[in-house]
Scaffold this active site. Structure first.
Site, PDB file in Angstrom:
ATOM      1  N   LYS A  14       0.766  -1.318   0.068  1.00 32.51           N
ATOM      2  CA  LYS A  14       0.095  -0.033  -0.014  1.00 32.51           C
ATOM      3  C   LYS A  14       0.947   1.151   0.043  1.00 32.51           C
ATOM      4  CE  LYS A  14      -3.842  -2.490   2.308  1.00 32.51           C
ATOM      5  NZ  LYS A  14      -4.267  -3.033   3.622  1.00 32.51           N
ATOM      6  N   GLN A  58      -4.519  -1.543   9.784  1.00 36.87           N
ATOM      7  CA  GLN A  58      -4.243  -2.953   9.034  1.00 36.87           C
ATOM      8  C   GLN A  58      -4.551  -4.008  10.007  1.00 36.87           C
ATOM      9  OE1 GLN A  58      -2.947  -3.321   5.881  1.00 36.87           O
ATOM     10  NE2 GLN A  58      -3.635  -5.445   6.412  1.00 36.87           N
ATOM     11  N   ASP A  81     -11.177   2.252   4.395  1.00 29.28           N
ATOM     12  CA  ASP A  81     -11.553   0.650   4.159  1.00 29.28           C
ATOM     13  C   ASP A  81     -12.815   0.379   4.134  1.00 29.28           C
ATOM     14  OD1 ASP A  81      -9.485  -0.923   3.702  1.00 29.28           O
ATOM     15  OD2 ASP A  81      -8.766  -1.380   5.763  1.00 29.28           O
TER      16      ASP A  81
END
Ligand SMILES: NC(=O)c1ccc[n+]([C@@H]2O[C@H](COP(=O)([O-])OP(=O)(O)OC[C@H]3O[C@@H](n4cnc5c(N)ncnc54)[C@H](OP(=O)(O)O)[C@@H]3O)[C@@H](O)[C@H]2O)c1
Length: 257
Positions: A14, A58, A81
């Site tokens: 990412k 994450q 997200d």
């Protein structure tokens, strides 16, 4: 948080993609002993930091911490997200702010490869809040890009093969190699393999290799199309994260005008 090697690899991908496109990005690695209060404190400070239009936690977190509470602490406006309850609720209602990255990736792969889901029977194996469940909502929505008939399978589905054999489009997001083998798939099915699994391979320099959840070698002969692992859904998921970050930036800067 912590030292999960797969998470570290996803974060690197990412970062690389963000830097490659000229985004400003910053990664904070917290030690595994970090408390939930410290984690939420960091997220709260990032929510208020105008340098960032997107924040992601994450996953997975160490088991003693609540992923729900951590993701719920991210400002919905910066939730790239799409794991905040408000954004998940908007998706369910058919009025999404941003789309969750992996379901969005699967959707775009289908549309851009010429396999629109409308009118098709899509069978999804795996009902996680990250992948299978939001994908089922996205593909079954009324209107452009949606209009699929969706069956959502999971670990309590009896006779999984009876469902996978009915699929026009089969999406597998389980996290177990060879969950779907060629004998349970019809000729001409379109297959999206979301799974990422490390299997031991002494012949590989790293001592392991990555495989998906399907028997790719056998299925590539039988399927109309199948995504590889690695190199399929993974890179597209990273792309969708960047797409969401741009959209979140535009939404926040418009709000500020
Ligand atoms: N490429 C990418 O960008 C990307 C992104 C996210 C995830 N992934 C990968 O995708 C896989 C799934 O991730 P996830 O976060 O959705 O995993 P997860 O939260 O562990 O969910 C797995 C799902 O599979 C179901 N399942 C487990 N065993 C099964 C079986 N034998 N038959 C049918 N269903 C079964 C589980 O059922 P229950 O609900 O009944 O337990 C659950 O719904 C993992 O390999 C992950 O690394 C890849």
């Amino acid at each position: 948080m912590g030292d999960d090697p797969a998470s570290a690899s996803y974060v690197r991908q990412k970062e690389k993609a963000a830097h490659g496109l000229g985004f400003f990005s910053e990664t904070t690695v917290l030690p595994a002993r970090t408390t939930e209060g410290e984690l939420v404190g960091l997220i709260t400070s990032l929510n208020a930091d105008p340098r960032f239009h997107g924040i992601l936690v994450q996953l997975p977190l160490p088991p003693r911490l609540s992923a729900e509470r951590a993701c719920g602490a991210v400002s919905p406006a910066k939730d790239v997200d799409c794991l905040h309850p408000e954004n998940m609720g908007r998706l369910v209602r058919g009025d999404p702010y941003l789309l969750p990255c992996t379901p969005h990736a699967v959707h775009q792969i289908l549309l851009r490869s010429g396999y629109p889901p409308a009118g098709k029977h899509v069978v999804i194996v795996g009902r996680s809040p990250l992948v299978g469940r939001p994908l089922s909502i996205l593909l079954s929505q009324k209107g452009a890009g949606g209009d699929a008939t969706v069956t959502l399978c999971h670990s309590a589905t009896p006779d999984l093969g009876a469902f996978t054999r009915q699929a026009d489009i089969l999406v597998v997001a389980v996290g177990r190699p060879r969950t779907v083998t060629a004998d349970v798939v019809r000729e001409g099915t379109v297959i999206i393999d979301v799974g990422v699994n490390r299997v031991d391979d002494p012949s590989h320099p790293k001592g392991y290799r990555l495989v998906g959840d399907t028997d790719f070698g056998a299925l590539r002969e039988k399927a109309a199309a199948i995504t590889p692992v690695p190199g399929g859904v993974g890179p597209m998921t990273v792309t969708m994260l960047l797409v969401n970050t741009v959209a979140a930036c535009e939404a926040q800067t418009q709000d500020a005008r």
